[in-house]
Write a protein that holds these residues in place. Structure first.
Motif, PDB file in Angstrom:
ATOM      1  N   LEU A 294       0.833  -1.198   0.000  1.00 33.15           N
ATOM      2  CA  LEU A 294       0.000   0.000   0.000  1.00 33.15           C
ATOM      3  C   LEU A 294       0.874   1.257   0.000  1.00 33.15           C
ATOM      4  CD1 LEU A 294      -3.059   0.599   0.131  1.00 33.15           C
ATOM      5  CD2 LEU A 294      -2.796   0.862   2.602  1.00 33.15           C
ATOM      6  N   ALA A 295       1.911   1.249   0.853  1.00 34.55           N
ATOM      7  CA  ALA A 295       2.817   2.400   0.923  1.00 34.55           C
ATOM      8  C   ALA A 295       3.519   2.593  -0.418  1.00 34.55           C
ATOM      9  CB  ALA A 295       3.835   2.206   2.041  1.00 34.55           C
ATOM     10  N   ALA A 296       3.963   1.500  -1.016  1.00 31.63           N
ATOM     11  CA  ALA A 296       4.682   1.599  -2.300  1.00 31.63           C
ATOM     12  C   ALA A 296       3.782   2.197  -3.374  1.00 31.63           C
ATOM     13  CB  ALA A 296       5.184   0.223  -2.725  1.00 31.63           C
ATOM     14  N   ARG A 297       2.516   1.823  -3.365  1.00 30.85           N
ATOM     15  CA  ARG A 297       1.590   2.385  -4.344  1.00 30.85           C
ATOM     16  C   ARG A 297       1.325   3.855  -4.072  1.00 30.85           C
ATOM     17  NH1 ARG A 297       1.390  -2.459  -5.079  1.00 30.85           N
ATOM     18  NH2 ARG A 297       0.689  -3.401  -7.024  1.00 30.85           N
ATOM     19  N   ALA A 298       1.216   4.214  -2.811  1.00 29.08           N
ATOM     20  CA  ALA A 298       0.994   5.623  -2.470  1.00 29.08           C
ATOM     21  C   ALA A 298       2.168   6.464  -2.969  1.00 29.08           C
ATOM     22  CB  ALA A 298       0.818   5.780  -0.967  1.00 29.08           C
ATOM     23  N   GLY A 305      -1.199  13.641   0.097  1.00 27.18           N
ATOM     24  CA  GLY A 305      -1.768  13.521   1.438  1.00 27.18           C
ATOM     25  C   GLY A 305      -1.778  12.088   1.909  1.00 27.18           C
ATOM     26  N   ARG A 306      -2.302  11.229   1.049  1.00 28.52           N
ATOM     27  CA  ARG A 306      -2.364   9.808   1.374  1.00 28.52           C
ATOM     28  C   ARG A 306      -0.969   9.197   1.429  1.00 28.52           C
ATOM     29  NH1 ARG A 306      -6.384   8.256   4.184  1.00 28.52           N
ATOM     30  NH2 ARG A 306      -5.770  10.259   4.950  1.00 28.52           N
ATOM     31  N   ARG A 307      -0.045   9.778   0.681  1.00 27.34           N
ATOM     32  CA  ARG A 307       1.302   9.212   0.643  1.00 27.34           C
ATOM     33  C   ARG A 307       1.890   9.133   2.049  1.00 27.34           C
ATOM     34  NH1 ARG A 307       5.317  13.315  -1.291  1.00 27.34           N
ATOM     35  NH2 ARG A 307       5.771  13.441   0.942  1.00 27.34           N
ATOM     36  N   THR A 308       1.846  10.261   2.745  1.00 26.48           N
ATOM     37  CA  THR A 308       2.416  10.286   4.078  1.00 26.48           C
ATOM     38  C   THR A 308       1.624   9.381   5.031  1.00 26.48           C
ATOM     39  OG1 THR A 308       3.385  12.447   3.772  1.00 26.48           O
ATOM     40  CG2 THR A 308       2.881  11.816   6.030  1.00 26.48           C
ATOM     41  N   ALA A 309       0.296   9.427   4.930  1.00 27.48           N
ATOM     42  CA  ALA A 309      -0.529   8.594   5.825  1.00 27.48           C
ATOM     43  C   ALA A 309      -0.225   7.112   5.615  1.00 27.48           C
ATOM     44  CB  ALA A 309      -2.013   8.875   5.588  1.00 27.48           C
ATOM     45  N   MET A 310      -0.154   6.692   4.364  1.00 25.89           N
ATOM     46  CA  MET A 310       0.049   5.270   4.080  1.00 25.89           C
ATOM     47  C   MET A 310       1.469   4.824   4.446  1.00 25.89           C
ATOM     48  SD  MET A 310      -2.907   4.158   3.052  1.00 25.89           S
ATOM     49  CE  MET A 310      -3.549   5.295   4.252  1.00 25.89           C
ATOM     50  N   CYS A 311       2.456   5.701   4.205  1.00 25.01           N
ATOM     51  CA  CYS A 311       3.829   5.339   4.562  1.00 25.01           C
ATOM     52  C   CYS A 311       3.986   5.244   6.079  1.00 25.01           C
ATOM     53  CB  CYS A 311       4.823   6.353   3.989  1.00 25.01           C
ATOM     54  SG  CYS A 311       4.988   6.205   2.195  1.00 25.01           S
ATOM     55  N   SER A 312       3.390   6.191   6.792  1.00 25.54           N
ATOM     56  CA  SER A 312       3.523   6.148   8.246  1.00 25.54           C
ATOM     57  C   SER A 312       2.718   4.997   8.848  1.00 25.54           C
ATOM     58  CB  SER A 312       3.108   7.484   8.875  1.00 25.54           C
ATOM     59  OG  SER A 312       4.203   8.368   8.850  1.00 25.54           O
ATOM     60  N   ALA A 313       1.559   4.687   8.264  1.00 25.53           N
ATOM     61  CA  ALA A 313       0.792   3.534   8.751  1.00 25.53           C
ATOM     62  C   ALA A 313       1.638   2.270   8.619  1.00 25.53           C
ATOM     63  CB  ALA A 313      -0.509   3.385   7.954  1.00 25.53           C
ATOM     64  N   ALA A 314       2.249   2.118   7.458  1.00 29.49           N
ATOM     65  CA  ALA A 314       3.056   0.917   7.214  1.00 29.49           C
ATOM     66  C   ALA A 314       4.235   0.839   8.172  1.00 29.49           C
ATOM     67  CB  ALA A 314       3.542   0.914   5.763  1.00 29.49           C
ATOM     68  N   LYS A 315       4.923   1.975   8.335  1.00 34.25           N
ATOM     69  CA  LYS A 315       6.134   1.925   9.161  1.00 34.25           C
ATOM     70  C   LYS A 315       5.800   1.790  10.644  1.00 34.25           C
ATOM     71  CE  LYS A 315      10.688   2.083   9.551  1.00 34.25           C
ATOM     72  NZ  LYS A 315      10.962   2.043  10.964  1.00 34.25           N
ATOM     73  N   ARG A 367       2.728  10.706  13.465  1.00 32.50           N
ATOM     74  CA  ARG A 367       2.722  11.318  12.131  1.00 32.50           C
ATOM     75  C   ARG A 367       1.462  10.919  11.373  1.00 32.50           C
ATOM     76  NH1 ARG A 367       5.851  10.007   7.129  1.00 32.50           N
ATOM     77  NH2 ARG A 367       6.474  11.940   6.080  1.00 32.50           N
ATOM     78  N   TYR A 368       1.050   9.657  11.512  1.00 34.77           N
ATOM     79  CA  TYR A 368      -0.189   9.191  10.877  1.00 34.77           C
ATOM     80  C   TYR A 368      -1.394   9.949  11.449  1.00 34.77           C
ATOM     81  CZ  TYR A 368      -4.080   6.081   9.630  1.00 34.77           C
ATOM     82  OH  TYR A 368      -5.260   5.576   9.152  1.00 34.77           O
ATOM     83  N   ALA A 369      -1.405  10.098  12.767  1.00 36.15           N
ATOM     84  CA  ALA A 369      -2.555  10.748  13.414  1.00 36.15           C
ATOM     85  C   ALA A 369      -2.679  12.216  13.023  1.00 36.15           C
ATOM     86  CB  ALA A 369      -2.446  10.601  14.934  1.00 36.15           C
ATOM     87  N   ARG A 370      -1.578  12.839  12.592  1.00 34.97           N
ATOM     88  CA  ARG A 370      -1.648  14.240  12.169  1.00 34.97           C
ATOM     89  C   ARG A 370      -2.198  14.397  10.755  1.00 34.97           C
ATOM     90  NH1 ARG A 370       3.425  14.625  14.697  1.00 34.97           N
ATOM     91  NH2 ARG A 370       4.487  14.512  12.679  1.00 34.97           N
ATOM     92  N   GLN A 371      -2.270  13.319  10.003  1.00 34.01           N
ATOM     93  CA  GLN A 371      -2.808  13.389   8.644  1.00 34.01           C
ATOM     94  C   GLN A 371      -4.333  13.508   8.717  1.00 34.01           C
ATOM     95  OE1 GLN A 371      -0.612  13.624   6.115  1.00 34.01           O
ATOM     96  NE2 GLN A 371       0.816  13.588   7.839  1.00 34.01           N
ATOM     97  N   PRO A 372      -4.955  13.980   7.634  1.00 36.43           N
ATOM     98  CA  PRO A 372      -6.421  14.090   7.646  1.00 36.43           C
ATOM     99  C   PRO A 372      -7.049  12.745   8.019  1.00 36.43           C
ATOM    100  CG  PRO A 372      -5.505  15.026   5.634  1.00 36.43           C
ATOM    101  CD  PRO A 372      -4.372  14.407   6.358  1.00 36.43           C
ATOM    102  N   ALA A 373      -8.010  12.784   8.943  1.00 36.58           N
ATOM    103  CA  ALA A 373      -8.612  11.536   9.416  1.00 36.58           C
ATOM    104  C   ALA A 373      -9.451  10.896   8.316  1.00 36.58           C
ATOM    105  CB  ALA A 373      -9.467  11.816  10.637  1.00 36.58           C
ATOM    106  N   LEU A 374      -9.605   9.610   8.464  1.00 40.56           N
ATOM    107  CA  LEU A 374     -10.501   8.849   7.615  1.00 40.56           C
ATOM    108  C   LEU A 374     -11.872   9.498   7.737  1.00 40.56           C
ATOM    109  CD1 LEU A 374     -10.320   6.174   6.101  1.00 40.56           C
ATOM    110  CD2 LEU A 374     -10.969   5.026   8.198  1.00 40.56           C
ATOM    111  N   SER A 375     -12.445   9.928   6.589  1.00 42.38           N
ATOM    112  CA  SER A 375     -13.704  10.652   6.778  1.00 42.38           C
ATOM    113  C   SER A 375     -14.901   9.840   6.302  1.00 42.38           C
ATOM    114  CB  SER A 375     -13.635  12.004   6.050  1.00 42.38           C
ATOM    115  OG  SER A 375     -13.723  11.796   4.667  1.00 42.38           O
ATOM    116  N   GLY A 376     -15.942   9.874   7.100  1.00 37.29           N
ATOM    117  CA  GLY A 376     -17.206   9.227   6.764  1.00 37.29           C
ATOM    118  C   GLY A 376     -17.031   7.793   6.316  1.00 37.29           C
ATOM    119  N   ASN A 377     -17.624   7.475   5.186  1.00 40.42           N
ATOM    120  CA  ASN A 377     -17.593   6.099   4.700  1.00 40.42           C
ATOM    121  C   ASN A 377     -16.452   5.838   3.719  1.00 40.42           C
ATOM    122  OD1 ASN A 377     -19.742   5.524   6.263  1.00 40.42           O
ATOM    123  ND2 ASN A 377     -21.265   5.700   4.635  1.00 40.42           N
ATOM    124  N   ASN A 378     -15.532   6.790   3.607  1.00 36.03           N
ATOM    125  CA  ASN A 378     -14.430   6.593   2.674  1.00 36.03           C
ATOM    126  C   ASN A 378     -13.516   5.464   3.114  1.00 36.03           C
ATOM    127  OD1 ASN A 378     -15.223   8.580   0.977  1.00 36.03           O
ATOM    128  ND2 ASN A 378     -13.784  10.118   1.748  1.00 36.03           N
TER     129      ASN A 378
END
Lengths: 382, 398
Positions: A294-298, A305-315, A367-378
């Motif tokens: 997922l991080a590699a695809r981001a 925006g998602r790039r940082t969230a996905m990389c930090s989630a993975a790490k 760092r992940y928590a500082r990214q825009p939160a998962l919103s609604g049903n996305n």
């Protein structure tokens, strides 16, 4: 193509990297390389240049392949399997991506071909003493002079720093951040190299009145911060893939050991307690594989925006998992995994490095928590 | 970034739009509140789906299937949960339906499939027994042939929603002296109102009533209630359980719980701020969210691999293990959002017959936390899944 797996071409790239590393960086060869300068195999490095994998993360218009995400991940998984020592992560992924993102056309043409050719080794100096994982320069300062600047400060745990030809130094100027490219041989640059727990080289750097010409500033301000953040994410994605490769190899060794080691007259792998612990490793590996993909695809798709969230989630996940994985694999082996002559202990050490390099679990959770939160049903990737 | 294919992204939009239009608001409100749903709640939604042709997506087209891929089934499940639709009870649609389609005769197909497809017949499952849980093949319920009938004697347990059921499918021993215990088992169906079948409710630790014991005392069922061949029931049961694996990841529920956990944490006042300002709690929420993300991506990865190869993947046991762990942790965190109120469970016998309004939600969450212990136990325990993985993927010998 199935979702979130390597394509046919990416698999071929992975296979050819594996063959290259098997012939130049077998466990036995590697043990020789790690104890003699420069701490890796020059022959293996030349082969990496020869087959072209050093060009993967760079833009196509300066001779690159334009794929800092998934293709780099395919190579890094193999580097992780072999616990290879060559400075691919340091020079190509971290150093290279910083320049690729931050430099202007002139600098790109000047430096990128040399990096791809394997002759220029830029090391990104991220950390400073007493500032843990902070990505912004704190105590390294650039003071303006008539023409250019004077650099003073210190950097620590610079991956690849022991064998680098250049350092990428983020520094604070009066009201901006500069990203400076400093040749390692510059007067006033003191380098103290060492080996990390994963056997890769690193260094502490002290900068004392280092003169800097205007052309040595790669970029400044937001662009400098963006270049470092970008390279950091590309590096995180690559390191996550490396960890997946290391885990995969360690699980194979563990599985084979359980199957062959006999105690009480039977293979210890027939004991349910040990089987279940080995399965726990398998379950962890599959989670890590997913997050790494997922991080590699981001990273590949440049979704900022998602790039940082996905990389930090993975790490964040892999930082914890890598250590637990190493601990449990050692436990499943017993005494043999405590010896330096066993490949498994080197893999366990590399997992320890992967856990702490480029941000630990706490750093990336925050760092992940500082990214825009998962919103609604996305979904996370919407 | 692209994770779904374009076709699947369009499919998701179509499903989302349909559910938004077709799901009655009152039904969604009740399902999302966490209170127990009844037969009509479940069937009401299933009939709406039946009318749309979406109730039996995995069935062959001639029996009313709509040819969804595993990824599309997954997308439907996620969207249903996010919208608050009652979950699809699997016993007819996912379990006995495919067995009848594959192994039943034409008369059985005509008799039983329409009731499942149109959501008029509620099925329950009679597999587990007091002495046969993970070791299902040691079941002791007996079926003896008597002319045109079988006579059933024995006891089943953990019969989910037997209280709503019209029909039961079950395994019984037809050849007690078979050399292997798996060989003497047959697969039957019976009307729940057949004389001699009695149902006793089991109250679970959360105070709820989902499961039951089902007793068979000299129950005479027509011989045509045997599905497939006598003594082949074990292979039908294995077929049934392999179909059950499709939904074992429970990603729909995971996503619903994650979304609600976020909202709850943010709207839970603490002093002048919210629980989101508490770094220790935020860390745990973030960590659980990333675990859920890893689980969802693993699910998509394995489902699409299965879709591509057309073969079941033994790694799917990973999804059962992680799905139950992640769901359990999310239910626990949602309960902990309530702070001291999380200890509230039910009205006191010495006090008011009703809980104070403010404690209804905490009590439901505590109940759900307890209820969710079940995920690691039913459908093959976590330990059975690990045995399977050790044997099939790691190739370790017992």
């Amino acid at each position: 193509m199935s979702i979130l797996d390597y394509s046919e071409e990416q698999r071929m790239l992975k296979d050819s990297t594996r063959r290259l590393l098997e012939s130049h960086c077998s466990f036995k060869q590697r043990c020789t390389h790690m104890t003699s300068p420069p701490g890796y195999s020059k022959a293996a490095w030349e082969q990496m240049v020869e087959v072209g994998i050093t060009s993967l993360p760079f833009p196509e218009d300066c001779g690159g392949f334009g794929s800092p995400g998934v293709e780099v991940a395919a190579v890094m998984e193999e580097i992780g399997r072999a616990t290879a020592l060559e400075p691919y992560l340091a020079s190509i992924v971290l150093g290279g991506s910083t320049i690729a993102r931050g430099a202007d056309a002139h600098h790109l043409q000047e430096f990128v071909p040399a990096i791809i050719a394997g002759s220029m080794h830029p090391a990104l100096a991220l950390y400073e003493p007493d500032h843990r994982y902070a990505l912004k320069p704190m105590g390294t300062k650039a003071q303006a002079r008539e023409e250019g600047w004077i650099l003073n400060g210190a950097k620590t745990m610079v991956l690849g720093g022991d064998s680098a030809t250049h350092f990428l130094i983020p520094a604070k100027a009066t009201d901006t951040t500069l990203l400076c490219l400093v040749p390692a041989s510059t007067h006033g640059v003191r380098v103290q190299g060492y080996q990390t727990v994963g056997d890769l080289g690193a260094a502490d750097i002290i900068l004392e009145d280092v003169p800097l010409s205007p052309s040595q500033v790669i970029c400044s301000g937001d662009r400098a911060e963006d270049a470092v953040e970008y390279a950091f994410d590309v590096g995180v994605s690559a390191l996550c893939a490396e960890a997946v490769g290391t885990m995969e190899r360690l699980l194979e060794l563990t599985r084979d050991y359980l199957d062959t080691r006999k105690q009480f007259g039977v293979a210890i792998g027939s004991f349910q307690a040990l089987q279940h612990q080995a399965v726990d490793l398998l379950v962890e590996l599959e989670q890590c594989r997913s997050l790494s993909q997922l991080a590699a695809r981001a990273v590949s798709e440049q979704a900022t925006g998602r790039r940082t969230a996905m990389c930090s989630a993975a790490k964040a996940y892999i930082s914890r998992s890598a250590r637990v994985f190493a601990q449990q694999a050692i436990q499943l082996h017993g005494g043999i995994a405590l010896t330096d002559e066993y490949e498994g202990s080197h893999l366990a050490r590399r997992l320890t490095l992967q856990s702490y390099a480029l941000g630990d679990e706490d750093f990336h959770l925050q760092r992940y928590a500082r990214q825009p939160a998962l919103s609604g049903n996305n979904a996370w990737w919407d | 970034m692209q994770v779904y294919s374009e076709a699947d992204t369009r499919f998701r939009a179509e499903v989302r739009a349909f559910i938004a239009e077709a799901l009655p608001a009152e039904m969604a409100r009740k399902a999302r509140s966490g209170v127990a749903l009844n037969r009509e709640d479940y069937f009401g939604w299933q009939r709406i789906l039946a009318e749309q042709g979406w109730l039996t997506p995995t069935w062959p087209a001639e029996h009313g299937g709509c040819g969804w891929t595993p990824i599309q089934q997954h997308i439907f499940e996620v969207e249903s949960h996010l919208a608050g639709a009652p979950r699809i009870i699997p016993f007819g649609i996912k379990m006995v339906g495919p067995v009848i389609i594959h192994f039943g005769n034409e008369a059985q197909k005509a008799a039983y499939l329409p009731g499942i497809r149109e959501a008029t017949t509620w099925w329950c499952q009679g597999f587990s027994e007091p002495g046969a849980g993970s070791d299902l093949a040691s079941l002791r319920t007996r079926a003896e042939r008597d002319g045109d009938h079988y006579v059933i004697n024995g006891q089943k347990t953990w019969t989910t929603y037997a209280q709503y059921a019209d029909m039961i499918f079950f395994l019984a021993r037809t050849k007690p002296d078979a050399p292997r215990k798996q060989e003497g088992i047959s697969f039957f169906v019976a009307r729940m109102d057949t004389p001699g079948i009695t149902v006793r409710p089991i109250t679970t630790l959360d105070g709820g009533h989902e499961i039951n014991e089902t007793f068979f005392e000299d129950v005479r069922i027509p011989a045509e209630n045997l599905i497939g061949e006598e003594n082949k029931g074990w292979s039908y049961a294995k077929f049934l359980l392999s179909n059950e694996r499709a939904g074992i990841a429970r990603v729909g529920e995971v996503r619903e719980l994650i979304r609600d956990l976020h909202d709850m944490t943010e709207s839970q006042p603490v002093g002048n701020g919210s629980l989101l300002d508490d770094p220790a709690f935020l860390r745990r929420v973030t960590s659980a969210e990333i675990d859920a993300l890893a689980h969802e991506v693993t699910t998509l990865r394995l489902l699409s691999r299965e879709q591509e190869s057309g073969r079941p993947n033994p790694l799917t046991s990973v999804l059962k293990i992680r799905g139950s762990e992640v769901l359990g942790r999310l239910a626990e965190l949602q309960m902990e959002v309530e702070g001291p109120l999380a200890a509230c469970f039910r009205p006191s016998p010495a006090g008011d017959p009703e809980l104070p309004q403010a404690l209804l939600r905490p009590a439901l969450k505590t109940g759900r936390y307890l209820n969710y212990r079940k995920f690691g136990i039913f459908g093959g325990t976590t330990e059975i899944q690990k045995n399977i993985l050790a044997k099939t993927v790691l190739d370790l010998k017992g």
